[in-house]
Design an enzyme around this catalytic site. Structure first.
Site, PDB file in Angstrom:
ATOM      1  N   CYS A 134     -28.040  57.446   5.951  1.00 43.89           N
ATOM      2  CA  CYS A 134     -28.280  56.172   5.415  1.00 43.89           C
ATOM      3  C   CYS A 134     -28.139  54.824   5.943  1.00 43.89           C
ATOM      4  O   CYS A 134     -28.896  54.463   6.965  1.00 43.89           O
ATOM      5  CB  CYS A 134     -26.534  56.143   5.726  1.00 43.89           C
ATOM      6  SG  CYS A 134     -26.229  54.427   4.707  1.00 43.89           S
ATOM      7  N   CYS A 137     -27.705  52.195   6.293  1.00 44.66           N
ATOM      8  CA  CYS A 137     -26.486  51.487   7.689  1.00 44.66           C
ATOM      9  C   CYS A 137     -27.310  51.503   9.066  1.00 44.66           C
ATOM     10  O   CYS A 137     -27.041  50.804   9.678  1.00 44.66           O
ATOM     11  CB  CYS A 137     -25.802  52.215   7.308  1.00 44.66           C
ATOM     12  SG  CYS A 137     -24.424  53.462   6.728  1.00 44.66           S
ATOM     13  N   ASP A 138     -28.449  52.201   9.323  1.00 45.60           N
ATOM     14  CA  ASP A 138     -29.189  52.998  10.350  1.00 45.60           C
ATOM     15  C   ASP A 138     -30.467  51.535  10.324  1.00 45.60           C
ATOM     16  O   ASP A 138     -31.131  51.764  11.316  1.00 45.60           O
ATOM     17  CB  ASP A 138     -29.301  53.960  10.147  1.00 45.60           C
ATOM     18  CG  ASP A 138     -27.486  54.167  10.749  1.00 45.60           C
ATOM     19  OD1 ASP A 138     -27.101  53.522  11.040  1.00 45.60           O
ATOM     20  OD2 ASP A 138     -27.315  55.499  10.302  1.00 45.60           O
TER      21      ASP A 138
END
Length: 310
Positions: A134, A137-138
């Site tokens: 992701c 996300c990261d």
């Protein structure tokens, strides 16, 4: 056979949020947490983009917090997996892996989607330590660093472009000699200075003492001029697709060609009355914790309204 007003299948932000709302509406929901209680976020280290956690929060801790919130309002959350569903008539009947049958007036499907991985042992070894599925996300953790994205479709190109705005350099590892992405996405990637496309490269391993420090690639695998190539990277992002966990209901609900459950007019409603889909199992576009939680809320509200009509 046990009978419930509201059965929630799967956990994660969508399932647990649905359980909070359904419990507060006195639907006495029963929730089966599934094969991965807490969902994909339990494989993430720090979550920094969910509102309410200004310092970030461990993914496991966040999901435990939301689960405890649902249990506080009376949700019956059970560890276990629903393996079979008969949605041919009401009330709907679902079966656990132990053979326990439950009939339900409403069903909320929140089984999520599983990111596809290459199948390398190193992916598991470095998960949470440089390996991610992701980018949104990261990606923040890799500002001014060097990362690699695996894939050649629209998702991989989108991820590469997103990461290019944060990272110093982005390698796009493509096993074919061309990109499968749409022409406009291809053009954007090729025009971005800090993205380097490695065509005809296959990843065979990762290495590093303290997390990912590099990737081991094979260029032109199986050809006479095959060669091994090592690249230095800090992060390794998979963008080769997701598989929605919808197989157990695909005989009854409409899905797209990948398996995402089709819902009606932007709501969690499916074509079956009283059956709702929330979170990543019905979301091929966003796949974020906050959007999954929102759809879980909507699914529970829809279930409450539906039950009022019975």
């Amino acid at each position: 056979m046990e009978h419930v007003k509201c059965l929630i299948v799967g956990s994660g932000p969508a399932g647990y949020t649905a359980a909070i709302y359904a419990s507060r509406a006195n639907l006495q929901p029963v929730e089966y947490a599934g094969i991965q209680p807490g969902g994909q976020l339990t494989q993430t280290t720090i979550v920094e983009n969910f509102p309410g956690y200004p310092e970030g929060v461990d993914g496991n801790q966040m999901m435990m917090d939301i689960r405890q919130q649902a249990e506080r309002f009376g949700a019956d959350i059970r560890d276990g997996i629903i393996v079979k569903a008969d949605l041919s008539k009401q009330p709907y009947v679902l079966t656990t892996e132990e053979g326990h049958e439950i009939s339900a007036d409403t069903v909320i499907i929140a089984t999520g989607a599983s990111a596809k991985y290459l199948g390398l042992a190193d992916e598991a070894k470095y998960r949470g330590e440089g390996v991610s599925a992701c980018a949104t996300c990261d990606g923040f953790f890799y500002r001014k660093k060097t990362v690699a994205v695996v894939g050649g479709g629209d998702t991989a190109c989108e991820d590469a472009l997103y990461l290019a705005g944060l990272a110093k350099k982005v390698y796009l590892i493509v096993r074919k000699p061309f990109l499968r992405a749409s022409k406009v996405m291809q053009q954007r990637v090729m025009e971005t200075e800090n993205i380097e496309i490695l065509f005809e490269h296959n990843t065979v391993g990762l290495f590093g003492e303290n997390g990912v420090e590099g990737a081991r690639l094979v260029k032109r695998k199986g050809e006479p001029d095959e060669e091994m190539v090592d690249i230095a990277i800090d992060g390794f992002f998979l963008a080769i697709g997701h598989k929605p966990n919808s197989d157990f209901v695909k005989d009854y609900l409409e899905t797209d060609e990948v398996g995402y459950i089709k819902t009606i007019d932007g709501t969690p409603r499916t074509k079956l009355p009283g059956v709702f889909a929330a979170g990543d199992v019905a979301d091929p576009h966003y796949r974020q914790a906050i959007t999954a939680a929102a759809s879980g809320c909507k699914a529970a509200l829809e279930a409450e309204r539906y039950l009022q009509t019975l």
